[in-house]
Structures are given as structure tokens and as C-alpha cells.
Design an enzyme around this catalytic site. Structure first.
Site, PDB file in Angstrom:
ATOM      1  N   LEU A  10       0.824  -1.219   0.000  1.00 29.64           N
ATOM      2  CA  LEU A  10       0.000   0.000   0.000  1.00 29.64           C
ATOM      3  C   LEU A  10       0.862   1.274   0.000  1.00 29.64           C
ATOM      4  CD1 LEU A  10      -2.834   1.345   0.306  1.00 29.64           C
ATOM      5  CD2 LEU A  10      -2.568   1.086   2.776  1.00 29.64           C
ATOM      6  N   ASP A  11       1.649   1.430   1.079  1.00 31.92           N
ATOM      7  CA  ASP A  11       2.444   2.653   1.239  1.00 31.92           C
ATOM      8  C   ASP A  11       3.530   2.741   0.168  1.00 31.92           C
ATOM      9  OD1 ASP A  11       1.146   3.463   3.674  1.00 31.92           O
ATOM     10  OD2 ASP A  11       2.292   1.957   4.748  1.00 31.92           O
ATOM     11  N   LYS A  45      11.540   1.586   4.691  1.00 31.88           N
ATOM     12  CA  LYS A  45      10.387   1.336   3.833  1.00 31.88           C
ATOM     13  C   LYS A  45       9.976  -0.128   3.886  1.00 31.88           C
ATOM     14  CE  LYS A  45      10.875   5.180   0.659  1.00 31.88           C
ATOM     15  NZ  LYS A  45      11.238   5.578  -0.706  1.00 31.88           N
ATOM     16  N   ALA A 115       2.450  -3.963   5.603  1.00 31.37           N
ATOM     17  CA  ALA A 115       2.911  -4.128   6.980  1.00 31.37           C
ATOM     18  C   ALA A 115       2.187  -3.182   7.930  1.00 31.37           C
ATOM     19  CB  ALA A 115       4.404  -3.846   7.041  1.00 31.37           C
ATOM     20  N   ASP A 170       7.419  -1.156  -3.464  1.00 29.39           N
ATOM     21  CA  ASP A 170       8.349  -0.023  -3.628  1.00 29.39           C
ATOM     22  C   ASP A 170       9.558  -0.153  -2.708  1.00 29.39           C
ATOM     23  OD1 ASP A 170       6.837   0.484  -1.229  1.00 29.39           O
ATOM     24  OD2 ASP A 170       7.652   2.521  -1.248  1.00 29.39           O
TER      25      ASP A 170
HETATM   26  C1  BG6 Z   1       4.779  -0.095   5.744  1.00 28.66           C
HETATM   27  C2  BG6 Z   1       5.608   1.148   5.529  1.00 28.66           C
HETATM   28  O1  BG6 Z   1       3.817  -0.181   4.746  1.00 28.66           O
HETATM   29  O2  BG6 Z   1       4.142  -0.068   7.018  1.00 28.66           O
HETATM   30  C3  BG6 Z   1       6.587   1.315   6.690  1.00 28.66           C
HETATM   31  O3  BG6 Z   1       6.315   1.056   4.324  1.00 28.66           O
HETATM   32  C4  BG6 Z   1       5.830   1.298   8.014  1.00 28.66           C
HETATM   33  O4  BG6 Z   1       7.291   2.515   6.518  1.00 28.66           O
HETATM   34  C5  BG6 Z   1       5.014   0.020   8.138  1.00 28.66           C
HETATM   35  O5  BG6 Z   1       6.735   1.383   9.112  1.00 28.66           O
HETATM   36  C6  BG6 Z   1       4.198  -0.035   9.421  1.00 28.66           C
HETATM   37  O6  BG6 Z   1       3.225   0.977   9.374  1.00 28.66           O
HETATM   38  P1  BG6 Z   1       2.362   1.452  10.594  1.00 28.66           P
HETATM   39  O7  BG6 Z   1       1.331   2.365   9.959  1.00 28.66           O
HETATM   40  O8  BG6 Z   1       1.716   0.242  11.206  1.00 28.66           O
HETATM   41  O9  BG6 Z   1       3.258   2.148  11.551  1.00 28.66           O
HETATM   42 MG    MG Z   2       5.782   0.361   0.584  1.00 30.84          MG
END
Ligand code: BG6
Ligand code: MG
Length: 215
Positions: A10-11, A45, A115, A170
Site C-alpha cells: 500500500l504505502d 520502507k 505491513a 516499492d
Molecule cells: C509499511 C511502511 O507499509 O508499514 C513502513 O512502508 C511502516 O514505513 C510500516 O513502518 C508499518 O506501518 P504502521 O502504519 O503500522 O506504523
Molecule cells: Mg511500501
């Protein structure tokens, strides 16, 4: 390949939340009294919240108690949640909606493999939840990327085998996770950073179903 499903991080793939994660980590580092560069951020990431904090603390040369770690991770997440609280569909990265629509038309299943524990908030903000058959996020998994758990679970929930799925990522950790899970992988971003992907595209405007079938 016999393409039946696509699993999207997603991110940084569907939406540019990577910049908000970076802003929040940088702010935490600044409070702790050290610089945190974009280069340092590359290693975060795709990595889970606590694992990211460990990397950040190492950059700052800091050792803290477990209790303090939880407090710092919560502080970072508080800022991050504030940054993503008013996201809109305008923040969806170019080509994503069109490509998801094309997959639907061709009967190819779709999943999120993220994640993040905040994936639900983001998907609601950008109104994209309905485009995915399956959502696997940080609340469902126990082992962070580069462990393949998130993608293996995505394939399972789509009732597919890993060899029928392509992962879009990514992050280097995510590409390693896809490879470890036995899946083909499309890198989204810089080809120099994502060398281990099967192909690398700048964004979702530059991929076709036919191209994936030829992997
Ligand atoms: C991932 C990101 O999708 O999610 C990371 O790329 C991030 O940078 C991880 O640390 C965990 O995200 P969250 O929102 O649970 O802190
Ligand atoms: Mg990502």
C-alpha cells in the site's frame, strides 16, 4: 506465468504515504537530537513500526529500554495518524485505479499486502477498499517483511498459489519478501534501488496485464 492474482503493497505503491512516515520519523529523530536523512529512511520502507524504530535508534546511536521504545513508537504513530487523517482519493498514485479496474475486467484477483496497522484508515480515506478482494495488513501478520508471511497469506486468502501471483512493491524489504514467498515481483520506483525485482516501473501507468503474463 499463469497470472491469477496481484498483491499490492500500500504505502508507496497505491498511495504516497511513504512521505508521511518519513516526516514522522524525522520529527522523532529531531526530538531525540539527531538528523535522519532520506537515505537512512530507505531502509525503513516496508519494515514494521518497531523494526523501523530499532533502525532509527541505531542511526542515532541510542539505546533505550523496551518501555521507552513503545512510548517512542506511539509518539511517531500519533503524528503519522494525524498526517493521514484527512487523506482523499486525490492522493492515489497515478494509474492505480485504472489498473485495478483492468484487473477486475480480466477476472484477476486483487489483494493488499501491507505491513501497516493503519492500512484500513488509509483505504477508507482514499475510498479504495472496494477494489480489493483481500486485505492483509499489519494487524493480521506476525512477521515483518522481508519475511514472506504477508504475501503468502494474501495468496492463500485469494485461494491461489504463490506462482499464480505477482507482487507490487516499492521497498527492498518487500521485494525480498516476494522472492522468499516464491512470487514474481514488480518494483515500483527507482530501478537502482529495486534491482532484485523482475521488472521495475515508475508508476502504475506503465504496466499492462500482458506484460505480467510474460513474466
Ligand atoms: C509499511 C511502511 O507499509 O508499514 C513502513 O512502508 C511502516 O514505513 C510500516 O513502518 C508499518 O506501518 P504502521 O502504519 O503500522 O506504523
Ligand atoms: Mg511500501
Amino acid at each position: 506465468m499463469d497470472l491469477r492474482g496481484c498483491i499490492f503493497d500500500l504505502d508507496g505503491v497505491i498511495v504516497d504515504t511513504a512521505k508521511y512516515h518519513y516526516l514522522a520519523w524525522k520529527r522523532l529523530a529531531a526530538e531525540l537530537g539527531f538528523e535522519f536523512s532520506e537515505e537512512h529512511n530507505e531502509a525503513l520502507k516496508g519494515v514494521s513500526r518497531m523494526a523501523s524504530l530499532e533502525i532509527l535508534l541505531k542511526v542515532g546511536g541510542m539505546k533505550v529500554s523496551d518501555e521507552k521504545k513503545h512510548e517512542l513508537a506511539d509518539r511517531k504513530n500519533g503524528w503519522y495518524v494525524e498526517y493521514i487523517s484527512d487523506m482523499t482519493p486525490e492522493e492515489i498514485l497515478p494509474g492505480s485505479v485504472e489498473f485495478l479496474e483492468q484487473l477486475r475486467k480480466e477476472g484477476i484477483r486483487t489483494a493488499i499486502g501491507s505491513a501497516s496497522r493503519n492500512a484500513g484508515t488509509i483505504l477508507d480515506g482514499i475510498r479504495l477498499r472496494g477494489y480489493f478482494d483481500v486485505i492483509v495488513d499489519g494487524n493480521k501478520i506476525h512477521r515483518a517483511k522481508p519475511d514472506p508471511e504477508v504475501f503468502v497469506r494474501g495468496a492463500e486468502e485469494m485461494n491461489l498459489t504463490p506462482s499464480q501471483c505477482v507482487v507490487f512493491e516499492d521497498a527492498r524489504a518487500g521485494i525480498e519478501a516476494a522472492i522468499a514467498g516464491g512470487m514474481k515481483c514488480v518494483g515500483v520506483g527507482d530501478p537502482l534501488l529495486l534491482k532484485r525485482a523482475d521488472i521495475v516501473i515508475p508508476d502504475m501507468r506503465h504496466v499492462t496485464v500482458e506484460q505480467l503474463r510474460n513474466l
